[in-house]
Design an enzyme around this catalytic site. Structure first.
Site, PDB file in Angstrom:
ATOM      1  N   SER A 130       7.099   4.296  12.788  1.00  0.00           N
ATOM      2  CA  SER A 130       7.967   5.476  12.809  1.00  0.00           C
ATOM      3  C   SER A 130       8.690   5.575  14.149  1.00  0.00           C
ATOM      4  CB  SER A 130       7.093   6.719  12.607  1.00  0.00           C
ATOM      5  OG  SER A 130       7.802   7.883  12.917  1.00  0.00           O
TER       6      SER A 130
ATOM      7  N   GLY B   3       7.247   3.560  -0.411  1.00  0.00           N
ATOM      8  CA  GLY B   3       6.486   2.470  -1.040  1.00  0.00           C
ATOM      9  C   GLY B   3       6.998   2.160  -2.438  1.00  0.00           C
TER      10      GLY B   3
ATOM     11  N   THR C 125       0.864  -1.195   0.000  1.00  0.00           N
ATOM     12  CA  THR C 125       0.000   0.000   0.000  1.00  0.00           C
ATOM     13  C   THR C 125       0.901   1.246   0.000  1.00  0.00           C
ATOM     14  OG1 THR C 125      -0.199   0.354   2.404  1.00  0.00           O
ATOM     15  CG2 THR C 125      -1.706  -1.247   1.412  1.00  0.00           C
ATOM     16  N   GLY C 126       0.364   2.336  -0.510  1.00  0.00           N
ATOM     17  CA  GLY C 126       1.161   3.569  -0.592  1.00  0.00           C
ATOM     18  C   GLY C 126       2.331   3.389  -1.542  1.00  0.00           C
TER      19      GLY C 126
ATOM     20  N   TYR D 272      -0.340  11.892  14.483  1.00  0.00           N
ATOM     21  CA  TYR D 272       0.584  11.015  13.727  1.00  0.00           C
ATOM     22  C   TYR D 272       1.318  10.083  14.687  1.00  0.00           C
ATOM     23  CZ  TYR D 272       4.364   9.639  10.564  1.00  0.00           C
ATOM     24  OH  TYR D 272       5.254   8.912   9.804  1.00  0.00           O
TER      25      TYR D 272
HETATM   26  N1  LIG Z   1       9.238  10.219   5.290  1.00  0.00           N
HETATM   27  C1  LIG Z   1       9.647   9.934   6.540  1.00  0.00           C
HETATM   28  O1  LIG Z   1      10.607  10.554   7.051  1.00  0.00           O
HETATM   29  C2  LIG Z   1       8.989   8.848   7.302  1.00  0.00           C
HETATM   30  C3  LIG Z   1       7.882   8.164   6.827  1.00  0.00           C
HETATM   31  N2  LIG Z   1       7.326   7.178   7.576  1.00  0.00           N
HETATM   32  C4  LIG Z   1       6.166   6.414   7.072  1.00  0.00           C
HETATM   33  O2  LIG Z   1       6.500   5.838   5.828  1.00  0.00           O
HETATM   34  C5  LIG Z   1       5.312   5.600   5.068  1.00  0.00           C
HETATM   35  C6  LIG Z   1       5.534   6.104   3.675  1.00  0.00           C
HETATM   36  O3  LIG Z   1       5.688   7.504   3.733  1.00  0.00           O
HETATM   37  P1  LIG Z   1       6.566   8.330   2.699  1.00  0.00           P
HETATM   38  O4  LIG Z   1       6.959   7.457   1.573  1.00  0.00           O
HETATM   39  O5  LIG Z   1       7.595   9.044   3.447  1.00  0.00           O
HETATM   40  O6  LIG Z   1       5.501   9.426   2.260  1.00  0.00           O
HETATM   41  P2  LIG Z   1       4.748   9.685   0.869  1.00  0.00           P
HETATM   42  O7  LIG Z   1       3.801  10.778   1.163  1.00  0.00           O
HETATM   43  O8  LIG Z   1       5.725   9.813  -0.223  1.00  0.00           O
HETATM   44  O9  LIG Z   1       3.952   8.309   0.635  1.00  0.00           O
HETATM   45  C7  LIG Z   1       2.772   8.013   1.289  1.00  0.00           C
HETATM   46  C8  LIG Z   1       2.015   7.015   0.444  1.00  0.00           C
HETATM   47  O10 LIG Z   1       0.774   6.720   1.099  1.00  0.00           O
HETATM   48  C9  LIG Z   1      -0.260   6.928   0.171  1.00  0.00           C
HETATM   49  N3  LIG Z   1      -1.492   7.336   0.822  1.00  0.00           N
HETATM   50  C10 LIG Z   1      -1.701   8.420   1.611  1.00  0.00           C
HETATM   51  N4  LIG Z   1      -2.982   8.474   1.983  1.00  0.00           N
HETATM   52  C11 LIG Z   1      -3.595   7.423   1.418  1.00  0.00           C
HETATM   53  C12 LIG Z   1      -4.930   6.952   1.413  1.00  0.00           C
HETATM   54  N5  LIG Z   1      -5.897   7.597   2.065  1.00  0.00           N
HETATM   55  N6  LIG Z   1      -5.203   5.824   0.729  1.00  0.00           N
HETATM   56  C13 LIG Z   1      -4.253   5.178   0.051  1.00  0.00           C
HETATM   57  N7  LIG Z   1      -2.985   5.575  -0.002  1.00  0.00           N
HETATM   58  C14 LIG Z   1      -2.664   6.690   0.668  1.00  0.00           C
HETATM   59  C15 LIG Z   1       0.250   8.026  -0.750  1.00  0.00           C
HETATM   60  O11 LIG Z   1      -0.521   8.038  -1.925  1.00  0.00           O
HETATM   61  P3  LIG Z   1      -0.726   9.385  -2.806  1.00  0.00           P
HETATM   62  O12 LIG Z   1       0.421   9.390  -3.765  1.00  0.00           O
HETATM   63  O13 LIG Z   1      -2.038   9.166  -3.468  1.00  0.00           O
HETATM   64  O14 LIG Z   1      -0.722  10.536  -1.858  1.00  0.00           O
HETATM   65  C16 LIG Z   1       1.672   7.568  -0.940  1.00  0.00           C
HETATM   66  O15 LIG Z   1       1.752   6.533  -1.867  1.00  0.00           O
HETATM   67  C17 LIG Z   1       4.186   6.295   5.836  1.00  0.00           C
HETATM   68  O16 LIG Z   1       3.455   5.355   6.567  1.00  0.00           O
HETATM   69  C18 LIG Z   1       4.929   7.228   6.779  1.00  0.00           C
HETATM   70  O17 LIG Z   1       4.179   7.502   7.928  1.00  0.00           O
HETATM   71  C19 LIG Z   1       7.838   6.805   8.786  1.00  0.00           C
HETATM   72  C20 LIG Z   1       8.933   7.430   9.286  1.00  0.00           C
HETATM   73  C21 LIG Z   1       9.582   8.528   8.592  1.00  0.00           C
HETATM   74  C1  LIG Z   2      18.795  20.392  10.380  1.00  0.00           C
HETATM   75  C2  LIG Z   2      17.489  19.719  10.096  1.00  0.00           C
HETATM   76  C3  LIG Z   2      17.590  18.253  10.266  1.00  0.00           C
HETATM   77  C4  LIG Z   2      16.371  20.363  10.902  1.00  0.00           C
HETATM   78  C5  LIG Z   2      15.011  19.784  10.579  1.00  0.00           C
HETATM   79  C6  LIG Z   2      14.062  20.016  11.714  1.00  0.00           C
HETATM   80  C7  LIG Z   2      12.741  19.215  11.600  1.00  0.00           C
HETATM   81  C8  LIG Z   2      11.958  19.660  10.387  1.00  0.00           C
HETATM   82  C9  LIG Z   2      13.020  17.690  11.580  1.00  0.00           C
HETATM   83  C10 LIG Z   2      13.790  17.254  12.832  1.00  0.00           C
HETATM   84  C11 LIG Z   2      13.337  15.847  13.161  1.00  0.00           C
HETATM   85  C12 LIG Z   2      12.539  15.429  11.940  1.00  0.00           C
HETATM   86  C13 LIG Z   2      11.672  14.220  11.953  1.00  0.00           C
HETATM   87  C14 LIG Z   2      10.532  14.158  11.161  1.00  0.00           C
HETATM   88  C15 LIG Z   2      10.103  15.334  10.355  1.00  0.00           C
HETATM   89  C16 LIG Z   2      11.124  16.454  10.251  1.00  0.00           C
HETATM   90  C17 LIG Z   2      11.807  16.725  11.592  1.00  0.00           C
HETATM   91  C18 LIG Z   2      10.766  17.158  12.603  1.00  0.00           C
HETATM   92  C19 LIG Z   2       9.600  12.960  11.196  1.00  0.00           C
HETATM   93  C20 LIG Z   2       8.498  13.307  12.170  1.00  0.00           C
HETATM   94  C21 LIG Z   2       8.962  12.658   9.834  1.00  0.00           C
HETATM   95  C22 LIG Z   2       7.990  11.520   9.890  1.00  0.00           C
HETATM   96  C23 LIG Z   2       8.330  10.442  10.826  1.00  0.00           C
HETATM   97  O1  LIG Z   2       7.652   9.425  10.804  1.00  0.00           O
HETATM   98  C24 LIG Z   2       9.399  10.539  11.814  1.00  0.00           C
HETATM   99  C25 LIG Z   2      10.354  11.692  11.604  1.00  0.00           C
HETATM  100  C26 LIG Z   2      11.186  11.929  12.870  1.00  0.00           C
HETATM  101  C27 LIG Z   2      12.181  13.034  12.700  1.00  0.00           C
END
Ligand SMILES: NC(=O)C1=CN([C@@H]2O[C@H](COP(=O)(O)OP(=O)(O)OC[C@H]3O[C@@H](n4cnc5c(N)ncnc54)[C@H](OP(=O)(O)O)[C@@H]3O)[C@@H](O)[C@H]2O)C=CC1
Ligand SMILES: CC(C)CCC[C@@H](C)[C@H]1CC[C@H]2C3=C(CC[C@]12C)[C@@]1(C)CCC(=O)C[C@@H]1CC3
Length: 332
Positions: A171, A15, A8-9, A193
């Site tokens: 996460s 993904g 998914t995603g 979240y």
């Molecule tokens: N990026 C980060 O730093 C971190 C991300 N994560 C987790 O990793 C996973 C992937 O995130 P990431 O790749 O970063 O983010 P993206 O936003 O790039 O990807 C999210 C994906 O989820 C899909 N999605 C969102 N809402 C829905 C919905 N209602 N139904 C079906 N699909 C949906 C999006 O589809 P669409 O293209 O249609 O929006 C997309 O494919 C998430 O669960 C996120 O919480 C965890 C830790 C850190």
């Molecule tokens: C110098 C930089 C790294 C400063 C960036 C500050 C903040 C925007 C980031 C610091 C920790 C980050 C973090 C996430 C988002 C961006 C920060 C808050 C997440 C919450 C993103 C989604 C997750 O699932 C976990 C990440 C943890 C750390």
């Protein structure tokens, strides 16, 4: 017979990178990508096939924040497949993110900066809202839609010759203090979240307890901090690009700064290669990247109370019952 893997995603970020990496590991799998609509599905399929022309890639459309859509896709998958070997529950949202830069500054003065930079504890808030099903959107999309999907796919996941696997993208931001049993959808707070990801960890722990004896195993992974559409909604792309040299430096101290979706999918791919019996249900598998850019996986014990997990699971079952009653016309 080829293994069937549902992601998914899959349309972007972790993904999409995961799909590409799984096909690099095993080009014989049948990959079923779940995206929100058919344009996204087709575009994603084309991207994957451009890199892996011989791959078997099928598509399904699902909005995980819409229970009718989840029930419909589950029915479609039950018709299409006899079994699912891996389900990556990866789709996720973080709407209206807000960063508290003052908290980061205080973290610098109190020696908590590194912890804050890796977990975002005390740094991030979000504004959630109700979705069309009357549920909190973040809870519904990140956890409950996936939970209903898994429960509706039980016949494809349990009692197979070989074990089936669930791999949830959680996460490092999952935190017990953001979650409460009395407000498990997180209607009252501003850390929906974090709460939804902690709820994910709890759910995975209980699913193992309930389903391991039927050959279904569940794991949670954290991709680390990854540049994706999710993070580009937190700060603008140009700012992340400017911050990149600082983040490469931080990576020498914070291995979870994986930064690219490819690196972020490390733990997902590693789990694909492990025997489920060798895994610990109470561990989260973190994707890590060393200062010199080497990817590896770090298992870290989760901060979950098994009694809370069980109570929460009962609440999910109650909500599931209400959902199935409401949508009885969509069930076979
Ligand atoms: N990026 C980060 O730093 C971190 C991300 N994560 C987790 O990793 C996973 C992937 O995130 P990431 O790749 O970063 O983010 P993206 O936003 O790039 O990807 C999210 C994906 O989820 C899909 N999605 C969102 N809402 C829905 C919905 N209602 N139904 C079906 N699909 C949906 C999006 O589809 P669409 O293209 O249609 O929006 C997309 O494919 C998430 O669960 C996120 O919480 C965890 C830790 C850190
Ligand atoms: C110098 C930089 C790294 C400063 C960036 C500050 C903040 C925007 C980031 C610091 C920790 C980050 C973090 C996430 C988002 C961006 C920060 C808050 C997440 C919450 C993103 C989604 C997750 O699932 C976990 C990440 C943890 C750390």
């Amino acid at each position: 017979m080829e293994r069937v893997v549902l992601v998914t995603g899959a349309s972007g970020g972790v993904g999409l990178a995961l799909c590409q990496r799984l096909l690099e590991e095993d080009g014989r799998i049948h990959l079923c990508i779940a995206c929100r609509n058919d344009q996204k599905s087709e575009a994603t399929r084309d991207l994957i096939l451009a890199a892996h022309p011989a791959a078997q890639v099928s598509t399904v459309e699902v909005d995980l924040g819409n229970l009718a859509s989840v029930l419909r896709v589950a029915q479609e998958l039950r018709c299409r497949f006899q079994r699912l070997d891996f389900v990556y529950l990866n789709a996720g949202i973080m709407p209206n993110p807000h960063v508290n830069f003052k908290a980061l500054w205080r973290g610098l003065l109190t020696g908590k900066l590194l912890h804050m930079l890796t977990t975002a504890e005390g740094v991030m808030t979000q504004t959630d809202r109700l979705n069309g099903d009357g549920l909190q959107e973040v809870f519904a999309t990140n956890l409950f839609g996936h939970f209903i999907l898994v429960r509706q796919l039980e016949s494809l996941l349990c009692g197979n010759e070989k074990p089936s696997r669930l791999i949830w993208t959680s996460s490092s931001n999952a935190r017990e203090s953001a979650f409460s049993l009395s407000d498990y959808q997180h209607a009252k707070g501003q850390e929906s979240y974090s709460s939804s990801k902690y709820a994910t960890d709890l759910t995975s722990v209980v699913l193992n307890r309930k389903f391991n004896n039927q050959g279904l195993y569940s794991s949670v992974v954290c991709p680390g901090l990854v540049m994706s559409n999710m993070t580009y909604r937190i700060l603008p792309v140009f700012l992340w690009k400017l911050l990149m040299p600082i983040m490469w430096l931080i990576r020498f101290f914070a291995k979870t700064y994986t930064l690219t979706p490819h690196n972020g999918a490390e733990a997902h791919v590693w789990l694909f290669k492990q025997k489920p019996e060798s895994l610990d249900a109470l561990v989260k598998y973190h994707s890590c990247t060393s200062g010199l850019g080497k990817n590896y996986v770090e298992p870290r014990k989760m901060d979950v109370d098994e009694e809370t997990a069980e109570k929460f699971y009962q609440k999910l079952l109650e909500l599931e019952k209400e959902t199935l009653e409401k949508y009885s016309d969509l069930l076979d």
